[in-house]
Design a protein around this motif. Structure first.
Motif, PDB file in Angstrom:
ATOM      1  N   UNK A   1      85.397  16.108  35.882  1.00  0.00           N
ATOM      2  CA  UNK A   1      84.453  15.109  36.392  1.00  0.00           C
ATOM      3  C   UNK A   1      83.562  15.733  37.460  1.00  0.00           C
ATOM      4  N   UNK A   2      82.396  15.130  37.658  1.00  0.00           N
ATOM      5  CA  UNK A   2      81.503  15.588  38.721  1.00  0.00           C
ATOM      6  C   UNK A   2      81.560  14.686  39.945  1.00  0.00           C
ATOM      7  N   UNK A   3      82.244  13.542  39.838  1.00  0.00           N
ATOM      8  CA  UNK A   3      82.338  12.604  40.955  1.00  0.00           C
ATOM      9  C   UNK A   3      83.571  11.722  40.789  1.00  0.00           C
ATOM     10  N   UNK A   4      83.985  11.119  41.910  1.00  0.00           N
ATOM     11  CA  UNK A   4      85.090  10.162  41.834  1.00  0.00           C
ATOM     12  C   UNK A   4      84.685   8.952  41.004  1.00  0.00           C
TER      13      UNK A   4
ATOM     14  N   UNK B   1      88.837  19.030  38.286  1.00  0.00           N
ATOM     15  CA  UNK B   1      89.738  18.688  37.190  1.00  0.00           C
ATOM     16  C   UNK B   1      90.778  17.684  37.665  1.00  0.00           C
ATOM     17  N   UNK B   2      91.141  16.786  36.765  1.00  0.00           N
ATOM     18  CA  UNK B   2      92.265  15.882  36.984  1.00  0.00           C
ATOM     19  C   UNK B   2      93.259  16.154  35.859  1.00  0.00           C
TER      20      UNK B   2
ATOM     21  N   UNK C   1      80.643  26.582  36.689  1.00  0.00           N
ATOM     22  CA  UNK C   1      80.218  25.199  36.534  1.00  0.00           C
ATOM     23  C   UNK C   1      80.891  24.601  35.310  1.00  0.00           C
ATOM     24  N   UNK C   2      81.102  23.298  35.388  1.00  0.00           N
ATOM     25  CA  UNK C   2      81.727  22.591  34.282  1.00  0.00           C
ATOM     26  C   UNK C   2      81.005  21.265  34.069  1.00  0.00           C
ATOM     27  N   UNK C   3      81.077  20.749  32.870  1.00  0.00           N
ATOM     28  CA  UNK C   3      80.373  19.534  32.496  1.00  0.00           C
ATOM     29  C   UNK C   3      81.283  18.324  32.612  1.00  0.00           C
ATOM     30  N   UNK C   4      80.800  17.283  33.291  1.00  0.00           N
ATOM     31  CA  UNK C   4      81.537  16.030  33.445  1.00  0.00           C
ATOM     32  C   UNK C   4      81.680  15.362  32.085  1.00  0.00           C
TER      33      UNK C   4
ATOM     34  N   UNK D   1      76.284  18.953  34.346  1.00  0.00           N
ATOM     35  CA  UNK D   1      76.818  20.300  34.529  1.00  0.00           C
ATOM     36  C   UNK D   1      76.699  20.611  36.014  1.00  0.00           C
ATOM     37  N   UNK D   2      77.827  20.602  36.723  1.00  0.00           N
ATOM     38  CA  UNK D   2      77.818  20.563  38.183  1.00  0.00           C
ATOM     39  C   UNK D   2      78.713  21.643  38.761  1.00  0.00           C
ATOM     40  N   UNK D   3      78.212  22.346  39.784  1.00  0.00           N
ATOM     41  CA  UNK D   3      78.983  23.443  40.361  1.00  0.00           C
ATOM     42  C   UNK D   3      80.164  22.966  41.215  1.00  0.00           C
ATOM     43  N   UNK D   4      80.215  21.679  41.559  1.00  0.00           N
ATOM     44  CA  UNK D   4      81.323  21.150  42.349  1.00  0.00           C
ATOM     45  C   UNK D   4      82.175  20.171  41.544  1.00  0.00           C
TER      46      UNK D   4
END
Length: 84
Positions: free
Chosen positions: A26-29, A16-17, A1-4, A10-13
């Motif tokens: 990021x956790x979302x577009x 990276x950009x 997991x990484x933090x947006x 802190x989201x499992x999906x």
């Protein structure tokens, strides 16, 4: 997991950009657009598409560019057939 990096989730999906030598998470577009998309110099909206550039300034569309003085920018070429 990484933090947006925008909202702190802190989201499992998360994803990276990679841009200009930097890595963003990021956790979302929506968060990616908030952080990375330029802002139209005329109307202030985020430029998600290709946009239009005139004299080093970015616009979301040809209309906004023309309103700011770029009279030669068009969204598409006018067809000689059909008058449009």
């Amino acid at each position: 997991m990484a933090t947006c990096e925008v909202c702190g989730n802190d989201y499992d999906m998360s994803f990276e950009v990679h841009s200009q030598g930097a890595v963003h998470v990021f956790d979302s577009f929506e968060c990616a657009i908030t952080k990375m998309a330029p802002v139209c110099e005329h109307c202030g909206c985020r430029i998600v598409g290709h946009g239009a550039e005139y004299n080093g300034r970015w616009y979301c569309c040809a209309h906004c560019a023309r309103e700011s003085g770029a009279k030669s920018i068009v969204d598409r070429e006018v067809s000689a057939v059909g008058g449009r």
